[in-house]
Design an enzyme around this catalytic site. Sequence first.
Site, PDB file in Angstrom:
ATOM      1  N   ASN A   1      87.861  13.390  29.392  1.00 16.28           N
ATOM      2  CA  ASN A   1      87.137  12.253  28.310  1.00 16.28           C
ATOM      3  C   ASN A   1      85.846  11.788  28.937  1.00 16.28           C
ATOM      4  O   ASN A   1      85.741  11.030  29.920  1.00 16.28           O
ATOM      5  CB  ASN A   1      88.319  11.237  28.122  1.00 16.28           C
TER       6      ASN A   1
ATOM      7  N   ARG B   1      88.082  15.637  25.083  1.00 14.50           N
ATOM      8  CA  ARG B   1      88.131  14.744  23.836  1.00 14.50           C
ATOM      9  C   ARG B   1      86.847  14.739  23.317  1.00 14.50           C
ATOM     10  O   ARG B   1      85.917  14.769  23.996  1.00 14.50           O
ATOM     11  CB  ARG B   1      88.502  13.344  24.300  1.00 14.50           C
TER      12      ARG B   1
ATOM     13  N   HIS C   1      89.708   7.752  16.278  1.00 12.74           N
ATOM     14  CA  HIS C   1      91.305   7.423  16.748  1.00 12.74           C
ATOM     15  C   HIS C   1      91.983   8.377  16.056  1.00 12.74           C
ATOM     16  O   HIS C   1      93.306   8.083  16.256  1.00 12.74           O
ATOM     17  CB  HIS C   1      91.575   6.055  16.780  1.00 12.74           C
TER      18      HIS C   1
ATOM     19  N   ARG D   1      82.246  -4.855  18.825  1.00 16.58           N
ATOM     20  CA  ARG D   1      81.629  -4.309  17.391  1.00 16.58           C
ATOM     21  C   ARG D   1      81.890  -5.359  16.343  1.00 16.58           C
ATOM     22  O   ARG D   1      83.122  -5.997  16.257  1.00 16.58           O
ATOM     23  CB  ARG D   1      82.041  -3.020  17.163  1.00 16.58           C
TER      24      ARG D   1
ATOM     25  N   GLU E   1     100.100  -2.915  21.548  1.00 16.64           N
ATOM     26  CA  GLU E   1     101.257  -2.718  22.485  1.00 16.64           C
ATOM     27  C   GLU E   1     101.649  -3.969  22.958  1.00 16.64           C
ATOM     28  O   GLU E   1     102.759  -3.963  23.593  1.00 16.64           O
ATOM     29  CB  GLU E   1     100.981  -1.514  23.455  1.00 16.64           C
TER      30      GLU E   1
ATOM     31  N   GLU F   1      96.773   9.629  23.881  1.00 12.79           N
ATOM     32  CA  GLU F   1      95.879  10.765  23.421  1.00 12.79           C
ATOM     33  C   GLU F   1      95.542  12.123  24.365  1.00 12.79           C
ATOM     34  O   GLU F   1      95.625  13.010  24.035  1.00 12.79           O
ATOM     35  CB  GLU F   1      94.330  10.002  23.208  1.00 12.79           C
TER      36      GLU F   1
END
Length: 404
Positions: A7, A94, A183, A244, A337, A387
């Site tokens: 990634n 990714r 995502h 953001r 989570e 992921e």
Amino acid sequence: MIILVINCGSSSIKYQLLDMKNDDVFDLMAKGLVEKIGLPSGILTHKPTGKDPVRKELAIPDHKVGMQLVLDELVAPETGVLSSFDDIEAVGHRIVQGADFFSGSAIVDEDVMSKIAICCDFAPLHNPAHILGIRAMQHVLPTVPQVVVFDTAFHQTMPAYNYMYGLPYKYYEQYHVRKYGAHGTSHQFVAGKAAKLAGIDLQNSKIITCHLGNGSSITAVQNGKCLDTSMGFTPLAGMIMGTRCGSIDPNIVPYLMKKENISPDDMTTLMNRKSGFLGVSGVSSDCRELDAAIAEGNERAKLALKIFTHDVIKIIGSYIAEMDGVDLIVFTAGIGENNPRLRRRVCENFGYMGLKFDYEANAAPGDDKVISAPDSKVKVMVVSTNEELVIARDTMHLVLGNQE
Ligand code: ADP
């Protein structure tokens, strides 16, 4: 099959080395992070399973050097986990943005590379770094197949009425302006995993997946496919996030640019890096630090988290309306989570539709669990995302399929 999952960010490389026995059985052999590429002093952190971690500070001028360092660590005599580079059978990357070119993962060839390059326009912070990562890997492991897995691919099933904006149609045709989401790998993974754990038939279900982390998005998954998602043309849309702003009245953009006399690039930075939890609270982009500030009576930290909670409630509510109901709501990622209070506050707003919350299960530790009562009309679960595993699975399937 030994697969290296990469990634790549603009100044970092995250990696995991997985030995995939099948889709669900695998060994994590090592993972790590290369940071501060291009700065005077870079950092490599390598964590081989069952061995002592390694931390090195050294100049890492570019991604090629970074990749070489990762590979050297993987075969290092003391702390390595491989006897030779040849043990790596495939590399999975990714990729943040695949636009409408990719509705699934792909084996890298020059055509795929040119499409990822076109998508740089829509993900200027991410896609150029991914390209550097792929090219660097091609340089150091020229004979190993490489696969790209897109954050946007799962969302390609959205109908036009959900991905089109109310702008002149020609801008969709000329400049590809539409909703792509992000995502997707995580939403697809947790929807499948939660449905399986809950004994729900994914192909005949209404699921809402809430990926709440530093970046956050919510997806309506109907019959296993993405119907709608909260991020948009870029990951800036949707709810307030760590740094953001999320969706705002678009007229604020030219208004602030004129008032502050700033450029489009500065405005982009303001909305992506200086807003959200950080911008509202003035304290931090990290939810844990907001909680600490709230405990000390900081009202703006409280406001930032309240905006977040209500954004989550409003998006879930709109997706319930859009799907005419919901069977399962899933929370995942850093906040989803690990923050029981957020989950409780969100779920308490859906009592009207028969969601009965299990406060004890919600507060108890544990990764994959049901947090609604047995007689709740809507099931609610917390499920850890992975992921990297999805990237490794897709890489394995594509490479094995290609060899047949
Ligand atoms: P990213 O989008 O960068 O992958 P994560 O999914 O790791 O981010 O989410 C980061 C957010 O999750 C932060 O706001 C952080 O406070 C929160 N978080 C992560 N781990 C925990 C934890 N153990 N307890 C509480 N909050 C956590």
